[in-house]
Design a protein around this motif. Sequence first.
Motif, PDB file in Angstrom:
ATOM      1  N   VAL A  40      30.097  -6.705  66.036  1.00 15.76           N
ATOM      2  CA  VAL A  40      30.618  -7.151  67.332  1.00 15.76           C
ATOM      3  C   VAL A  40      31.956  -7.875  67.119  1.00 15.76           C
ATOM      4  CG1 VAL A  40      30.211  -8.643  69.334  1.00 15.76           C
ATOM      5  CG2 VAL A  40      28.279  -7.437  68.262  1.00 15.76           C
ATOM      6  N   THR A  41      32.967  -7.500  67.910  1.00 13.21           N
ATOM      7  CA  THR A  41      34.263  -8.196  67.822  1.00 13.21           C
ATOM      8  C   THR A  41      34.435  -9.142  69.003  1.00 13.21           C
ATOM      9  OG1 THR A  41      35.385  -6.322  68.870  1.00 13.21           O
ATOM     10  CG2 THR A  41      35.390  -6.413  66.447  1.00 13.21           C
ATOM     11  N   PRO A  62      32.420 -11.272  81.101  1.00  9.95           N
ATOM     12  CA  PRO A  62      33.513 -12.247  81.295  1.00  9.95           C
ATOM     13  C   PRO A  62      33.491 -13.365  80.250  1.00  9.95           C
ATOM     14  CG  PRO A  62      32.580 -11.643  83.409  1.00  9.95           C
ATOM     15  CD  PRO A  62      31.709 -10.978  82.370  1.00  9.95           C
ATOM     16  N   GLY A  63      32.326 -13.890  79.943  1.00  5.78           N
ATOM     17  CA  GLY A  63      32.239 -14.969  78.949  1.00  5.78           C
ATOM     18  C   GLY A  63      32.583 -14.522  77.535  1.00  5.78           C
ATOM     19  N   GLY A  64      32.702 -13.212  77.363  1.00  6.41           N
ATOM     20  CA  GLY A  64      33.001 -12.681  76.032  1.00  6.41           C
ATOM     21  C   GLY A  64      34.362 -13.094  75.495  1.00  6.41           C
ATOM     22  N   VAL A  65      35.219 -13.623  76.375  1.00  5.84           N
ATOM     23  CA  VAL A  65      36.532 -14.070  75.885  1.00  5.84           C
ATOM     24  C   VAL A  65      36.512 -15.546  75.459  1.00  5.84           C
ATOM     25  CG1 VAL A  65      37.821 -12.405  77.269  1.00  5.84           C
ATOM     26  CG2 VAL A  65      37.402 -14.692  78.178  1.00  5.84           C
ATOM     27  N   GLU A  66      35.539 -16.303  75.914  1.00  2.20           N
ATOM     28  CA  GLU A  66      35.577 -17.768  75.729  1.00  2.20           C
ATOM     29  C   GLU A  66      35.678 -18.155  74.255  1.00  2.20           C
ATOM     30  OE1 GLU A  66      32.502 -19.970  77.764  1.00  2.20           O
ATOM     31  OE2 GLU A  66      32.687 -18.664  79.515  1.00  2.20           O
ATOM     32  N   PHE A  67      34.795 -17.600  73.453  1.00  4.88           N
ATOM     33  CA  PHE A  67      34.784 -17.960  72.033  1.00  4.88           C
ATOM     34  C   PHE A  67      35.271 -16.811  71.148  1.00  4.88           C
ATOM     35  CE2 PHE A  67      31.645 -20.716  74.057  1.00  4.88           C
ATOM     36  CZ  PHE A  67      32.120 -21.953  73.642  1.00  4.88           C
ATOM     37  N   PHE A  68      35.060 -15.559  71.624  1.00  4.98           N
ATOM     38  CA  PHE A  68      35.395 -14.423  70.767  1.00  4.98           C
ATOM     39  C   PHE A  68      36.888 -14.116  70.725  1.00  4.98           C
ATOM     40  CE2 PHE A  68      30.867 -13.111  71.083  1.00  4.98           C
ATOM     41  CZ  PHE A  68      30.637 -12.938  69.741  1.00  4.98           C
ATOM     42  N   ARG A  69      37.595 -14.326  71.855  1.00  7.86           N
ATOM     43  CA  ARG A  69      38.999 -13.889  71.928  1.00  7.86           C
ATOM     44  C   ARG A  69      39.823 -14.358  70.719  1.00  7.86           C
ATOM     45  NH1 ARG A  69      42.426 -12.308  76.101  1.00  7.86           N
ATOM     46  NH2 ARG A  69      40.843 -10.744  76.387  1.00  7.86           N
ATOM     47  N   PRO A  70      39.747 -15.660  70.359  1.00 13.48           N
ATOM     48  CA  PRO A  70      40.604 -16.104  69.245  1.00 13.48           C
ATOM     49  C   PRO A  70      40.192 -15.542  67.876  1.00 13.48           C
ATOM     50  CG  PRO A  70      39.744 -17.979  70.517  1.00 13.48           C
ATOM     51  CD  PRO A  70      38.996 -16.773  70.952  1.00 13.48           C
ATOM     52  N   VAL A  71      38.968 -15.043  67.760  1.00 18.23           N
ATOM     53  CA  VAL A  71      38.506 -14.605  66.427  1.00 18.23           C
ATOM     54  C   VAL A  71      38.253 -13.106  66.343  1.00 18.23           C
ATOM     55  CG1 VAL A  71      37.509 -16.841  65.799  1.00 18.23           C
ATOM     56  CG2 VAL A  71      36.079 -15.149  66.969  1.00 18.23           C
ATOM     57  N   ALA A 130      34.714  -2.151  76.631  1.00 20.27           N
ATOM     58  CA  ALA A 130      35.266  -1.144  77.553  1.00 20.27           C
ATOM     59  C   ALA A 130      35.831  -1.795  78.804  1.00 20.27           C
ATOM     60  CB  ALA A 130      34.173  -0.149  77.943  1.00 20.27           C
ATOM     61  N   THR A 131      35.449  -3.049  79.038  1.00 16.37           N
ATOM     62  CA  THR A 131      35.987  -3.776  80.193  1.00 16.37           C
ATOM     63  C   THR A 131      37.432  -4.219  79.962  1.00 16.37           C
ATOM     64  OG1 THR A 131      34.889  -5.663  79.191  1.00 16.37           O
ATOM     65  CG2 THR A 131      33.806  -4.668  81.102  1.00 16.37           C
ATOM     66  N   ARG A 132      37.893  -4.129  78.708  1.00 21.41           N
ATOM     67  CA  ARG A 132      39.276  -4.525  78.379  1.00 21.41           C
ATOM     68  C   ARG A 132      39.873  -3.501  77.404  1.00 21.41           C
ATOM     69  NH1 ARG A 132      36.368  -8.837  76.600  1.00 21.41           N
ATOM     70  NH2 ARG A 132      35.468  -9.812  78.432  1.00 21.41           N
ATOM     71  N   PRO A 133      40.272  -2.334  77.936  1.00 19.19           N
ATOM     72  CA  PRO A 133      40.797  -1.277  77.054  1.00 19.19           C
ATOM     73  C   PRO A 133      41.950  -1.761  76.188  1.00 19.19           C
ATOM     74  CG  PRO A 133      40.520  -0.448  79.288  1.00 19.19           C
ATOM     75  CD  PRO A 133      40.240  -1.919  79.351  1.00 19.19           C
ATOM     76  N   GLU A 134      42.733  -2.723  76.711  1.00 17.52           N
ATOM     77  CA  GLU A 134      43.869  -3.219  75.912  1.00 17.52           C
ATOM     78  C   GLU A 134      43.376  -3.904  74.645  1.00 17.52           C
ATOM     79  OE1 GLU A 134      42.794  -4.466  78.722  1.00 17.52           O
ATOM     80  OE2 GLU A 134      42.737  -6.657  78.597  1.00 17.52           O
ATOM     81  N   ARG A 135      42.186  -4.490  74.695  1.00 20.29           N
ATOM     82  CA  ARG A 135      41.626  -5.141  73.506  1.00 20.29           C
ATOM     83  C   ARG A 135      41.118  -4.087  72.518  1.00 20.29           C
ATOM     84  NH1 ARG A 135      43.103  -9.054  71.537  1.00 20.29           N
ATOM     85  NH2 ARG A 135      41.144 -10.052  70.926  1.00 20.29           N
TER      86      ARG A 135
END
Length: 215
Positions: free
Chosen positions: A113-114, A119-128, A148-153
């Motif tokens: 998992v990356t 929505p909460g998936g960015v809170e802690f995961f985004r920086p890492v 898939a909710t953020r194709p740019e990611r």
Amino acid sequence: MEKKNCLILALDVTDRENALRIANEVSEYVDSIKVGYPLVLGEGLGIVKELAELAPVIADFKVADIPNTDRLICEHVFNAGADAIITHGFTGRDSLDSCVKVAEEYDRDVYVVTEMSHPGGVEFFRPVAETIAQMAADAGATGVVAPATRPERVRDIRKIIGDDLHIISPGVGAQGGSAADVINAGADWVIVGRSIYNSDSPADAAMRICNEMKC
Ligand code: XMP
């Protein structure tokens, strides 16, 4: 996992009868069936073997423990007939190494998992997320799970892992993601649950997603 339709069914129903009915109905459209806690807690790990007769099974247990416990979990899951396991990466390289080692012994796959799709998936995961993706590549994992909710990611993560690792991508349909968009962004497979298993016709729903992706 062999790529035919680029579609993985997330089978989050909780009873055996429904699980087997839906899996049978959609088996020609899906390359794999992902099972997780809802179904395994409902019916036991034995359901993996039954489903594996229809398609390769990915065990979505988001493994996140010390290396020894991770090893024991992976051994159980692979002995039960799963073709692949999903593990977290935030527990560190030694924990991931433990999963990859067992997978190599059994000739099975590990997906890490990356950044999560909700929505909460960015809170802690985004920086890492990028660091975890790089670790997955360095550790020899089969691939990563990206949203898939953020194709740019997905695009960002593909740049980091290159073409050798696979990307499997949940978040299509019920969570708002588009199958075609995330495949275009670099995902290899989309993972779809509610839009298929809650449909009046799971087979038609799966076929529509396959047609949309033209994979
Ligand atoms: P739906 O019903 O939303 O189901 O199509 C999605 C499935 O995927 C799982 N899921 C994730 N698994 N990383 C994961 O490893 C994620 O970011 C993620 N987002 C959703 C979810 O549990 C369900 O089985």
